[in-house]
Each structure stands twice: as C-alpha cells, then as structure tokens.
Scaffold this active site. Structure first.
Site, PDB file in Angstrom:
ATOM      1  CG  ASP A 192      38.347  -6.579 -29.041  1.00  0.00           C
ATOM      2  OD1 ASP A 192      39.510  -6.999 -29.042  1.00  0.00           O
ATOM      3  OD2 ASP A 192      37.408  -7.152 -29.629  1.00  0.00           O
ATOM      4  CG  ASN A 193      36.640 -10.102 -26.964  1.00  0.00           C
ATOM      5  OD1 ASN A 193      35.837  -9.360 -27.528  1.00  0.00           O
ATOM      6  ND2 ASN A 193      37.249 -11.083 -27.592  1.00  0.00           N
ATOM      7  N   GLY A 206      34.964  -1.824 -32.852  1.00  0.00           N
ATOM      8  CA  GLY A 206      33.588  -1.385 -32.649  1.00  0.00           C
ATOM      9  C   GLY A 206      32.603  -2.535 -32.752  1.00  0.00           C
ATOM     10  CG  ASP A 248      26.547 -11.674 -42.113  1.00  0.00           C
ATOM     11  OD1 ASP A 248      26.912 -11.479 -40.934  1.00  0.00           O
ATOM     12  OD2 ASP A 248      26.324 -12.815 -42.567  1.00  0.00           O
ATOM     13  NE  ARG A 293      29.216 -11.191 -34.119  1.00  0.00           N
ATOM     14  CZ  ARG A 293      29.068 -12.456 -33.739  1.00  0.00           C
ATOM     15  NH1 ARG A 293      28.078 -13.163 -34.205  1.00  0.00           N
ATOM     16  NH2 ARG A 293      29.918 -13.004 -32.907  1.00  0.00           N
ATOM     17  CE  LYS A 327      28.353 -11.490 -29.804  1.00  0.00           C
ATOM     18  NZ  LYS A 327      29.232 -12.023 -28.749  1.00  0.00           N
TER      19      LYS A 327
END
Length: 484
Positions: free
Chosen positions: A244-245, A81, A115, A84, A103
C-alpha cells in the site's frame, strides 16, 4: 488553485467523501517554492493557510479518502485506505496535474480507530525527504508545505498536530488493485475500470485493451526497478515497503521511518518496528519484486498469468542495468553501450568490492563517494587510501578500478562530473531531528536552512559545511519509530 476532479467523478466506488477537520492556530512551518510552481502557486497566503489547514473550504476541492488494501510486512490486510489523508483533487499546473492531499487532515472512514492526525515531527520529516529526494534526482511525491498547530495529540507522549500538504502525480497504489481483486471478490469490472482510468490518465499512449494492459504492467515493473536502483545507489532506506506504500508510477511514496545511510551497512534497518529486517536496506531490491508479484496476482482476472510472469522476469535485468548506469557515473566509468553480460558482471563485482570495503572500514557512504571529486584518477596513489585500514585490499581494488577506468585526459572536468552526481548534502536523520527539536522550541531557522541546503545537494555551499559532516555518535544510524 484550479482543480479537475477526474478520480472523484469517474471512480465513485473507490473512495469515501470526507471533509477535513481544522486544526487550531494554524501557521506555516515550511513552504516549498519549487513544489508550489508545479500547481501554479506563488507565495503562501493567509487564505491558503486557512484552506489547507481544513479551517476553510478550498474553492473547487472535492475532499475524499481513497480505499485500498495491501500486504503489510508480508501479511494481507483486506481493508486499509487513507486513514489520515484527505485528497482535494487534481490541481492543474503548467506541466500537468498533481493530486493535492492533506496528510493529517483528520479522521476518515479508514482511520481504524486512529485520530486521523499527523504529528509535527513526522510532517517535517516527510516534507524534507520529499524535497531532498527530488533534488537528488530520485522519483518521488512532493511536499508543498507543513502547517503547524497548537492542537495536542497523543502518541508515545503528547505532541502537536501538523499537516503535510503532499503533491503526487497519482495516489494510486499497488493496494488499490489488490483491494478489488481480493477484498471485493468477483469485481473484475472494477479492476478493469481502475486499469482503464490509470492508462487514460498516466499512459495515454497505451490502448485500453489486453495489449495495452500488458505493456502497462511491463512499464510498472521497469519503473519500480528503476526507483529501487535509485534508492540503492543514493543510499536510501524507505523502511516500510508495504504494497500500500508502492506508487503505481514508480515514485517514492508514503514516508515513515526512512533513513539515508550514514556508515555503509548492507543490512541496515531504519524502522524500529522491523526487528527482523524485512525492509532492511539490502533487502529492498528483493522486496520490490515481491511487491510486484503481489500486484501481478491482483491483475490475474484481467491479464493472463503467462504475460504477467514474462513481465516480472524483466525486473532483475531492469534493476541491474539502471543500478549499473547510476554507479558507473558515480565512479566515473564510461557507460558501455553494447556491454556484454560478462562485462556487466565485472562492473557489478568492482562496485560490490568497493561497498564491501566501505562496510568493513565503517566508512560514511555519501562522504566516501563525494571524495571522488578530489581524486586524481591518473595517480597511482589514491587520496582515498588513508580512509582504509586494510591497505593491501584497497590497493588491489584501486588497481582494478584504474584498469577499468582507463586514461582520463581532463582531470578537472572528471572531478566536476563526480561532484555533480555524488551529493555533498543528504538528509541525515540527526539533522532532521535537530531541526524538529528547534521547531518544538519555536525556532524555524534550522529547518529553513536545512531545506535550502537540500535544494542544492551537489553544490559546495561552504558556509553550510557542518551539515555535510558525519553524524555525532548519538546521531549515527538512528532507527525511527513508525508512530506518526
């Protein structure tokens, strides 16, 4: 910006709503006029800065992070998912809608203890490569802007947070389909729902039935093959070709430790986290097929396996044909409209012999191709010859090349045509690094200069000649970290 919210309203189980967390002292680091036109924006304003930095609400935005899974370095990760990246919605423009994503906008439910931030160096790199690839004619997501801050974040050392404002025709990835096949088993209805949404949004000529699904998957196979053919022709290594890319639309997507080739090296690795070279430059065509096979596995609940295999079997042909088309133009060879398999193989061997020569002689990939713009193809003595150590080997190749080339009547036009497809300027990693260091020192001029030069990669731009040179020793073949 004017938004529509089709993904947000039609696929509520495919995301989590989450709002960005603002960054302190936001300021523009980079802005793309070309990308801004896609969503009908003019100049960067303070109000826009506050909105895109997460410090104020953007009118019409919905704010959400998408859920997906994926195969990372060959192993399946069941839940990934947007860790960031926060999507505002689909911004309307004169030629269609573009997802707008922040992003580095802050933590999301998919941050996995991260983070949710991006550091300035990775934000600048993504901005530059997005715009560089676009102007080279390679399908890609776009970058509207980079927003800097004085917010400290920790990676290997303390850095500052930044946000890349990404534009994408779609953020749907191979991993979206994998998630609802493998991670959420027994939800074929969700696969069908996602598939129907994808077709209605991006393939409106296809019907939402088995015939349409089969035609769609074949198109994905062909688009992926064409994308990777572009990468191999231009000398681009993505570095992290996890599923996922991989964009479902065949766009270059999710940039990390990428690189354009300096010296040609078939097994070049640009990712510090890939010591075995799974995603090395020369491995990209095979990984493209492997990733498509993983997508096909995820689609078996809705498309019969035989039909998926039939489409996958078209990948190699599509890849080779598009690669041949691109490389023939680079070499100035006439396109064979009705070429035989034997003729295609002969051209592939001619191209392969030349790249092998480049590698053996440690030649710069882009600069060597650019030299064809000064070549007199009718001369028996090539101006390229002095670049090679084994002259007999080069002479044998050049004779075969001239025989395939045939007679060139207008040499000047031929040379101009070569310069229109063989770029003088590429985003070399050391140039990006120099721009990043300057930004750290408060100087945006090198970044702006590099961005403007990359907007016209085929133009001579003699005042920027230094940006076309081979990198210094410290900048040759830089391998980048995945940390961002």
């Amino acid at each position: 910006m004017k938004f529509k919210q089709d993904f947000f309203t039609q696929l509520p189980e495919f995301y989590s709503q989450v709002y960005p967390q603002g960054i302190s002292n936001p300021h523009w680091l980079a802005w793309s006029e070309d990308a801004a036109k896609l969503i009908d924006l003019q100049q960067p304003t303070d109000a826009l800065l506050q909105g895109l930095s997460g410090n104020a609400a953007v009118e019409g935005a919905s704010y959400y992070a998408q859920v997906y899974s994926g195969h990372q370095f060959g192993g399946y990760t069941p839940r990934l998912g947007d860790g960031r990246s926060i999507i505002l919605g689909e911004a309307l423009g004169p030629q269609g809608a573009w997802d707008v994503a922040l992003k580095g906008g802050g933590p999301t439910p998919y941050s996995r203890h991260g983070d949710g931030r991006a550091v300035m160096r990775s934000a600048v790199r993504e901005f530059l490569v997005s715009e560089a690839l676009h102007h080279l004619g390679v399908p890609t997501t776009r970058a509207l802007a980079v927003i800097g801050s004085d917010m400290p974040v920790w990676r290997e050392s303390q850095e500052t947070a930044a946000i890349t404002v990404r534009l994408a025709r779609s953020h749907i990835r191979f991993g979206h389909f994998e998630f609802f096949c493998h991670s959420e088993r027994g939800q074929a209805d969700k696969l069908t729902q996602l598939l129907n949404f994808t077709l209605k949004q991006h393939y409106p000529n296809l019907s939402c039935d088995l015939a349409g699904y089969k035609a769609w998957f074949l198109q994905v196979v062909q688009d992926t093959a064409k994308l990777i053919a572009h990468w191999q022709a231009i000398g681009f290594a993505h570095g992290v070709m996890n599923t996922d890319n991989m964009s479902i639309l065949g766009d270059s997507f999710d940039f990390g430790p990428f690189a354009f080739l300096d010296t040609f090296q078939e097994d070049f690795i640009c990712n510090h986290s890939d010591p075995e070279g799974r995603y090395a430059f020369g491995q990209q065509p095979g990984i493209g097929l492997w990733n498509l096979q993983r997508l096909a596995q995820a689609l078996t609940p809705v498309i019969p396996s035989d039909d998926l295999i039939a489409a996958l079997n078209q990948y190699q042909h599509a890849l080779v044909q598009h690669y041949l088309m691109l490389m023939r133009v680079k070499l100035g060879l006439t396109e064979r409209a009705d070429s035989t398999a034997e003729q295609d193989q002969q051209d592939l061997e001619l191209i392969g012999r030349f790249t092998v020569l480049m590698e053996k002689n440690q030649l710069d990939y882009s600069n060597t191709w650019r030299r064809f713009g000064q070549l007199d193809p009718s001369s028996a003595h090539s101006s390229l010859r002095d670049d090679f150590i084994d002259l007999n080997e080069f002479d044998a190749w050049y004779q075969a090349y001239q025989a395939r080339l045939g007679k060139v009547t207008d040499i000047e036009a031929w040379q101009q045509a070569r310069n229109s497809v063989n770029p003088k300027y590429i985003l070399r990693n050391y140039l990006a690094q120099e721009a990043i260091i300057a930004v750290e020192e408060g100087n945006l001029a090198p970044l702006e200069r590099l961005h403007q030069v990359l907007r016209q990669p085929f133009a001579e731009q003699v005042e920027h000649e230094d940006l076309a040179k081979r990198p210094p020793d410290w900048g040759q073949g830089l391998i980048m970290s995945c940390s961002s």
